[in-house]
Design a protein around this motif. Structure first.
Motif, PDB file in Angstrom:
ATOM      1  N   ILE A 117       5.979   0.764   7.750  1.00 22.26           N
ATOM      2  CA  ILE A 117       7.047   1.748   7.573  1.00 22.26           C
ATOM      3  C   ILE A 117       6.912   2.838   8.639  1.00 22.26           C
ATOM      4  N   ALA A 118       7.896   2.886   9.508  1.00 20.93           N
ATOM      5  CA  ALA A 118       7.895   3.892  10.582  1.00 20.93           C
ATOM      6  C   ALA A 118       8.700   5.109  10.113  1.00 20.93           C
ATOM      7  N   SER A 119       9.517   5.661  10.983  1.00 17.47           N
ATOM      8  CA  SER A 119      10.318   6.841  10.630  1.00 17.47           C
ATOM      9  C   SER A 119      11.277   7.092  11.788  1.00 17.47           C
ATOM     10  N   ILE A 132       0.864  -1.187   0.000  1.00 22.36           N
ATOM     11  CA  ILE A 132       0.000   0.000   0.000  1.00 22.36           C
ATOM     12  C   ILE A 132       0.900   1.236   0.000  1.00 22.36           C
ATOM     13  N   GLY A 133       0.631   2.139  -0.947  1.00 26.48           N
ATOM     14  CA  GLY A 133       1.531   3.285  -1.124  1.00 26.48           C
ATOM     15  C   GLY A 133       2.625   2.958  -2.127  1.00 26.48           C
ATOM     16  N   GLU A 192       7.979  12.798  -2.619  1.00 25.58           N
ATOM     17  CA  GLU A 192       7.032  13.893  -2.847  1.00 25.58           C
ATOM     18  C   GLU A 192       6.607  14.540  -1.521  1.00 25.58           C
ATOM     19  N   GLN A 193       6.286  13.692  -0.533  1.00 22.71           N
ATOM     20  CA  GLN A 193       5.705  14.213   0.707  1.00 22.71           C
ATOM     21  C   GLN A 193       6.663  15.079   1.531  1.00 22.71           C
ATOM     22  N   ASN A 194       7.980  14.946   1.338  1.00 24.25           N
ATOM     23  CA  ASN A 194       8.902  15.766   2.152  1.00 24.25           C
ATOM     24  C   ASN A 194       9.694  16.767   1.303  1.00 24.25           C
ATOM     25  N   TYR A 241       3.260  14.272  12.660  1.00 20.74           N
ATOM     26  CA  TYR A 241       3.790  13.100  11.946  1.00 20.74           C
ATOM     27  C   TYR A 241       4.589  12.222  12.908  1.00 20.74           C
ATOM     28  N   CYS A 299      -7.126   2.145  -4.155  1.00 20.55           N
ATOM     29  CA  CYS A 299      -7.781   2.147  -2.843  1.00 20.55           C
ATOM     30  C   CYS A 299      -7.330   3.355  -2.032  1.00 20.55           C
ATOM     31  N   ASP A 300      -8.230   3.819  -1.185  1.00 19.05           N
ATOM     32  CA  ASP A 300      -7.879   4.838  -0.208  1.00 19.05           C
ATOM     33  C   ASP A 300      -7.723   4.085   1.105  1.00 19.05           C
ATOM     34  N   ALA A 301      -6.486   4.013   1.605  1.00 21.81           N
ATOM     35  CA  ALA A 301      -6.226   3.185   2.780  1.00 21.81           C
ATOM     36  C   ALA A 301      -6.987   3.670   4.020  1.00 21.81           C
ATOM     37  N   GLY A 313       4.039   5.552  -4.511  1.00 21.22           N
ATOM     38  CA  GLY A 313       4.984   6.573  -4.051  1.00 21.22           C
ATOM     39  C   GLY A 313       6.431   6.120  -4.174  1.00 21.22           C
ATOM     40  N   GLY A 348       7.412   3.096  -1.228  1.00 22.13           N
ATOM     41  CA  GLY A 348       6.559   1.928  -1.497  1.00 22.13           C
ATOM     42  C   GLY A 348       6.813   1.380  -2.894  1.00 22.13           C
ATOM     43  N   GLY A 368      -2.876   2.050  -4.002  1.00 29.14           N
ATOM     44  CA  GLY A 368      -2.754   3.491  -3.768  1.00 29.14           C
ATOM     45  C   GLY A 368      -3.921   4.166  -4.446  1.00 29.14           C
ATOM     46  N   ARG A 426       0.155   6.666 -11.531  1.00 33.20           N
ATOM     47  CA  ARG A 426       1.426   6.198 -10.930  1.00 33.20           C
ATOM     48  C   ARG A 426       1.360   4.703 -10.621  1.00 33.20           C
TER      49      ARG A 426
HETATM   50  N1  LIG Z   1      10.865   9.632   2.334  1.00 34.84           N
HETATM   51  C1  LIG Z   1      11.359   9.568   3.553  1.00 34.84           C
HETATM   52  O1  LIG Z   1      12.405  10.148   3.855  1.00 34.84           O
HETATM   53  C2  LIG Z   1      10.654   8.779   4.603  1.00 34.84           C
HETATM   54  C3  LIG Z   1      11.310   8.603   5.826  1.00 34.84           C
HETATM   55  C4  LIG Z   1      10.689   7.860   6.818  1.00 34.84           C
HETATM   56  C5  LIG Z   1       9.456   7.300   6.581  1.00 34.84           C
HETATM   57  N2  LIG Z   1       8.843   7.505   5.384  1.00 34.84           N
HETATM   58  C6  LIG Z   1       7.539   6.874   5.197  1.00 34.84           C
HETATM   59  O2  LIG Z   1       7.582   6.061   4.053  1.00 34.84           O
HETATM   60  C7  LIG Z   1       6.266   5.926   3.527  1.00 34.84           C
HETATM   61  C8  LIG Z   1       6.302   6.273   2.050  1.00 34.84           C
HETATM   62  O3  LIG Z   1       6.542   7.658   1.900  1.00 34.84           O
HETATM   63  P1  LIG Z   1       7.348   8.281   0.679  1.00 34.84           P
HETATM   64  O4  LIG Z   1       8.441   9.066   1.267  1.00 34.84           O
HETATM   65  O5  LIG Z   1       7.609   7.273  -0.330  1.00 34.84           O
HETATM   66  O6  LIG Z   1       6.306   9.352   0.165  1.00 34.84           O
HETATM   67  P2  LIG Z   1       5.466   9.467  -1.162  1.00 34.84           P
HETATM   68  O7  LIG Z   1       6.308   9.274  -2.354  1.00 34.84           O
HETATM   69  O8  LIG Z   1       4.721  10.737  -1.017  1.00 34.84           O
HETATM   70  O9  LIG Z   1       4.474   8.231  -1.035  1.00 34.84           O
HETATM   71  C9  LIG Z   1       3.423   8.227  -0.125  1.00 34.84           C
HETATM   72  C10 LIG Z   1       2.420   7.239  -0.614  1.00 34.84           C
HETATM   73  O10 LIG Z   1       1.321   7.194   0.285  1.00 34.84           O
HETATM   74  C11 LIG Z   1       0.180   6.969  -0.495  1.00 34.84           C
HETATM   75  N3  LIG Z   1      -1.003   7.416   0.166  1.00 34.84           N
HETATM   76  C12 LIG Z   1      -1.210   8.595   0.797  1.00 34.84           C
HETATM   77  N4  LIG Z   1      -2.455   8.637   1.265  1.00 34.84           N
HETATM   78  C13 LIG Z   1      -3.037   7.456   0.933  1.00 34.84           C
HETATM   79  C14 LIG Z   1      -4.294   6.900   1.139  1.00 34.84           C
HETATM   80  N5  LIG Z   1      -5.243   7.553   1.814  1.00 34.84           N
HETATM   81  N6  LIG Z   1      -4.556   5.673   0.655  1.00 34.84           N
HETATM   82  C15 LIG Z   1      -3.620   5.001  -0.036  1.00 34.84           C
HETATM   83  N7  LIG Z   1      -2.396   5.466  -0.255  1.00 34.84           N
HETATM   84  C16 LIG Z   1      -2.118   6.686   0.218  1.00 34.84           C
HETATM   85  C17 LIG Z   1       0.394   7.782  -1.752  1.00 34.84           C
HETATM   86  O11 LIG Z   1      -0.315   7.178  -2.794  1.00 34.84           O
HETATM   87  P3  LIG Z   1      -1.506   7.871  -3.612  1.00 34.84           P
HETATM   88  O12 LIG Z   1      -1.185   9.293  -3.778  1.00 34.84           O
HETATM   89  O13 LIG Z   1      -1.526   7.060  -4.863  1.00 34.84           O
HETATM   90  O14 LIG Z   1      -2.704   7.611  -2.786  1.00 34.84           O
HETATM   91  C18 LIG Z   1       1.873   7.581  -1.977  1.00 34.84           C
HETATM   92  O15 LIG Z   1       2.070   6.475  -2.798  1.00 34.84           O
HETATM   93  C19 LIG Z   1       5.386   6.853   4.355  1.00 34.84           C
HETATM   94  O16 LIG Z   1       4.802   6.110   5.401  1.00 34.84           O
HETATM   95  C20 LIG Z   1       6.388   7.832   4.941  1.00 34.84           C
HETATM   96  O17 LIG Z   1       5.920   8.398   6.133  1.00 34.84           O
HETATM   97  C21 LIG Z   1       9.408   8.230   4.385  1.00 34.84           C
END
Ligand SMILES: NC(=O)c1ccc[n+]([C@@H]2O[C@H](COP(=O)([O-])OP(=O)(O)OC[C@H]3O[C@@H](n4cnc5c(N)ncnc54)[C@H](OP(=O)(O)O)[C@@H]3O)[C@@H](O)[C@H]2O)c1
Length: 268
Positions: A150-152, A14-15, A201-203, A165, A64-66, A18, A21, A39, A44
């Motif tokens: 996936i934590a952080s 799931i995810g 994207e998210q950060n 967060y 899906c919307d998780a 992104g 994921g 996702g 994507r």
């Molecule tokens: N990047 C980092 O440095 C980092 C560090 C520590 C932890 N993390 C964690 O790693 C995980 C992945 O993040 P990322 O960095 O890869 O960010 P990302 O590229 O923004 O991916 C986030 C994903 O979450 C999905 N998502 C968000 N809301 C959703 C929903 N309601 N239902 C289903 N999917 C949903 C998005 O998919 P859609 O838009 O297709 O729904 C997207 O695929 C997250 O838990 C993040 O907190 C990231």
């Protein structure tokens, strides 16, 4: 015995639309699993499936919307009909939201309750709680499953500016430990991966200025990371394949694997 062979496994990621994921979906497919890419973003999702198939793997996208139980159940039914019952669940939906990022003008006391709750809905409720409720019981019934949440690094010590967060991710660790204990005798292992900093994207807004150059926060992250760099999303794959493999990690549950370039071991 092939320790890291996932042939015959069905992985739900799931995810997978992104950055992290998506890399994990690639890695599990490369190890032989059939991968259900979940996702909201259809474009994507389909692109990820094509990329996996281009490398000879098997995958399909299920929207899906998780955070919405109904759409999760619908995706579950469809993916099980296509691939068979899931044996691996990776919960990688989540992220920070600029609305809950604190700044000098938007200190902790001004975080809107709705935004706080929405970020918990994403990272804890949709991120882990609902998917585990949806997929966990079937795995327990069949006596086989590996769940990877996936934590952080912010789950361990709250990072500045992302208090919401951080609190939600701390709860992810705690819930994962609870489920590890709860399902340990049912053949279902529950573990977490703690990524350090990986551009996604998210950060993006926190890590880079509008012109793409590193923000002050990025400089501070690198200075605090013994390896002095960001991670690359594929660097998470080894930990995930290890945890997913019932041969490689058969006695591992409730573990947290840090893939952070040493960030959490840094003091002075
Ligand atoms: N990047 C980092 O440095 C980092 C560090 C520590 C932890 N993390 C964690 O790693 C995980 C992945 O993040 P990322 O960095 O890869 O960010 P990302 O590229 O923004 O991916 C986030 C994903 O979450 C999905 N998502 C968000 N809301 C959703 C929903 N309601 N239902 C289903 N999917 C949903 C998005 O998919 P859609 O838009 O297709 O729904 C997207 O695929 C997250 O838990 C993040 O907190 C990231």
């Amino acid at each position: 015995m092939k320790l890291f062979d996932l042939s015959g496994e069905v992985a739900v990621v799931i995810g997978a639309t992104g950055a992290l994921g998506g890399a994990l979906a690639d890695g599990l497919a490369e190890a032989g699993a059939k991968v259900a890419v979940l996702g909201r973003n259809v474009e994507r999702g389909n692109a990820r499936v094509k990329a996996i198939e281009a490398k000879g793997g098997q995958a399909a996208f299920f929207a899906c919307d998780a955070s919405a139980r109904g759409t999760l159940a619908e995706a579950h039914e469809k993916l099980e009909a296509k691939f068979g019952a899931p044996t691996i669940l990776v919960n990688a939906a989540g992220g920070n939201d600029p609305k809950v990022t604190t700044t000098a003008d938007n200190p902790f006391e001004k975080i809107p309750l709705e935004a706080w709750q929405a970020n918990f809905d994403l990272n804890l409720v949709g991120g882990v709680f609902l998917p585990c409720q949806e997929f966990g019981p079937g795995m327990c019934k069949r006596g086989k499953g590996s769940i990877i949440n996936i934590a952080s690094v912010s789950a361990h010590l709250p990072l500045s500016r992302v208090v919401t967060y951080s609190a939600a991710k701390a709860a992810v660790l705690n819930l994962s430990l609870f489920l590890a204990r709860e399902w340990a005798t049912k053949g279902v292992r529950v573990n977490t991966i703690t990524p350090g900093f990986f551009p996604a994207e998210q950060n993006r807004k926190l890590l880079f200025k509008d012109d793409g150059s590193p923000s002050d926060r990025t400089k501070s992250i690198w200075a605090h990371t013994p390896m002095n760099r960001f991670g690359e999303s594929r660097e998470l794959i080894g930990a995930a394949v290890f945890l997913a493999s019932s041969q490689a990690s058969s006695f591992v549950t409730g573990a947290d694997i840090r893939v952070d370039g040493g960030f959490l071991s840094q003091t002075i």
